[in-house]
Design a protein around this motif. Structure first.
Motif, PDB file in Angstrom:
ATOM      1  N   GLU A 120     -20.384   7.848  12.940  1.00  0.00           N
ATOM      2  CA  GLU A 120     -20.447   7.271  14.288  1.00  0.00           C
ATOM      3  C   GLU A 120     -20.573   5.754  14.263  1.00  0.00           C
ATOM      4  O   GLU A 120     -20.216   5.087  15.233  1.00  0.00           O
ATOM      5  CB  GLU A 120     -21.623   7.869  15.069  1.00  0.00           C
ATOM      6  CG  GLU A 120     -21.389   9.288  15.505  1.00  0.00           C
ATOM      7  CD  GLU A 120     -22.557   9.902  16.267  1.00  0.00           C
ATOM      8  OE1 GLU A 120     -22.346  10.949  16.896  1.00  0.00           O
ATOM      9  OE2 GLU A 120     -23.671   9.332  16.227  1.00  0.00           O
ATOM     10  N   LYS A 146     -18.610  10.315  19.226  1.00  0.00           N
ATOM     11  CA  LYS A 146     -19.793  11.163  19.280  1.00  0.00           C
ATOM     12  C   LYS A 146     -19.468  12.385  18.430  1.00  0.00           C
ATOM     13  O   LYS A 146     -18.567  13.173  18.761  1.00  0.00           O
ATOM     14  CB  LYS A 146     -20.082  11.569  20.737  1.00  0.00           C
ATOM     15  CG  LYS A 146     -21.159  12.611  20.884  1.00  0.00           C
ATOM     16  CD  LYS A 146     -22.516  12.043  20.577  1.00  0.00           C
ATOM     17  CE  LYS A 146     -23.580  13.111  20.854  1.00  0.00           C
ATOM     18  NZ  LYS A 146     -24.707  12.984  19.990  1.00  0.00           N
ATOM     19  N   HIS A 177     -19.978  16.007  16.890  1.00  0.00           N
ATOM     20  CA  HIS A 177     -20.574  17.284  17.279  1.00  0.00           C
ATOM     21  C   HIS A 177     -20.798  18.192  16.072  1.00  0.00           C
ATOM     22  O   HIS A 177     -21.693  19.036  16.096  1.00  0.00           O
ATOM     23  CB  HIS A 177     -19.694  18.008  18.296  1.00  0.00           C
ATOM     24  CG  HIS A 177     -19.459  17.199  19.529  1.00  0.00           C
ATOM     25  ND1 HIS A 177     -20.450  16.936  20.452  1.00  0.00           N
ATOM     26  CD2 HIS A 177     -18.358  16.559  19.970  1.00  0.00           C
ATOM     27  CE1 HIS A 177     -19.966  16.180  21.419  1.00  0.00           C
ATOM     28  NE2 HIS A 177     -18.697  15.943  21.151  1.00  0.00           N
ATOM     29  N   TYR A 190     -15.415  15.710  16.884  1.00  0.00           N
ATOM     30  CA  TYR A 190     -16.006  14.562  17.562  1.00  0.00           C
ATOM     31  C   TYR A 190     -15.217  14.230  18.813  1.00  0.00           C
ATOM     32  O   TYR A 190     -14.083  14.678  18.980  1.00  0.00           O
ATOM     33  CB  TYR A 190     -16.069  13.345  16.630  1.00  0.00           C
ATOM     34  CG  TYR A 190     -14.713  12.853  16.162  1.00  0.00           C
ATOM     35  CD1 TYR A 190     -14.047  11.845  16.844  1.00  0.00           C
ATOM     36  CD2 TYR A 190     -14.098  13.398  15.055  1.00  0.00           C
ATOM     37  CE1 TYR A 190     -12.802  11.402  16.433  1.00  0.00           C
ATOM     38  CE2 TYR A 190     -12.861  12.957  14.623  1.00  0.00           C
ATOM     39  CZ  TYR A 190     -12.217  11.954  15.313  1.00  0.00           C
ATOM     40  OH  TYR A 190     -10.976  11.522  14.897  1.00  0.00           O
TER      41      TYR A 190
END
Length: 164
Positions: free
Chosen positions: A37, A48, A50, A62
């Motif tokens: 990130e 972001k 995941h 992401y």
């Protein structure tokens, strides 16, 4: 009579960088949520994460999010959402040496989804790490140029992390 069919070799583009860092520091940026990130995505975008399972067959899922006003405006003009779910599948993970993955290209309006492959090789050179990224070209010259510019941009973000 035997006929052999040769699989056409896909066109690629390559980036090389040398960082005043340890192998562990560079590896962490590719294999941890916080690391990924911190630099992934072109300037004007953030991600972001995941899911990040850095092993062969593992996934990285992401969202790529346009954050800068000019990028948000570009995405809207292009008929693309400002936040796009993305995923890649790791095909090779050799700790602190090599990562290879297939990335789903499923975000281009009017183009059927397909995959591109990328290979990242890391090599210690004295007190630095040499990183070589080789990525498949996309379906057209225009989109390959955009992908290449995106890589240059996100690598500038990574370059800044290692400025001393």
């Amino acid at each position: 009579m035997t006929t052999q069919t040769e699989t056409p070799k896909r066109s690629t583009f390559t980036f090389e960088r040398t960082y005043p860092a340890t192998l562990a520091e560079v590896w962490e940026l590719w294999t941890t949520k916080d690391g990924f990130e911190s630099w992934w995505g072109p300037e004007g975008f953030s991600v972001k994460v995941h899911e990040l399972d850095a092993r062969p067959g593992g996934l990285l899922r992401y969202d790529m999010i346009a954050t800068a006003p000019e990028q948000v405006a570009f995405m809207k003009r292009a008929g693309m959402p400002t936040s796009t779910p993305s995923s890649l599948t790791f095909t090779e993970v050799t700790p602190q040496r090599r990562i290879a993955y297939r990335h789903a290209v499923d975000f281009i309006p009017g183009v059927a989804p397909y995959n591109v492959s990328t290979e990242v090789d890391l090599q210690v050179q004295g007190d630095s790490v040499r990183m070589t990224v080789t990525a498949d070209a996309l379906h057209s010259g225009e989109w390959t140029q955009r992908a290449s510019a995106g890589w240059e941009s996100q690598l500038r973000k990574l370059d800044k992390r290692f400025q001393r």
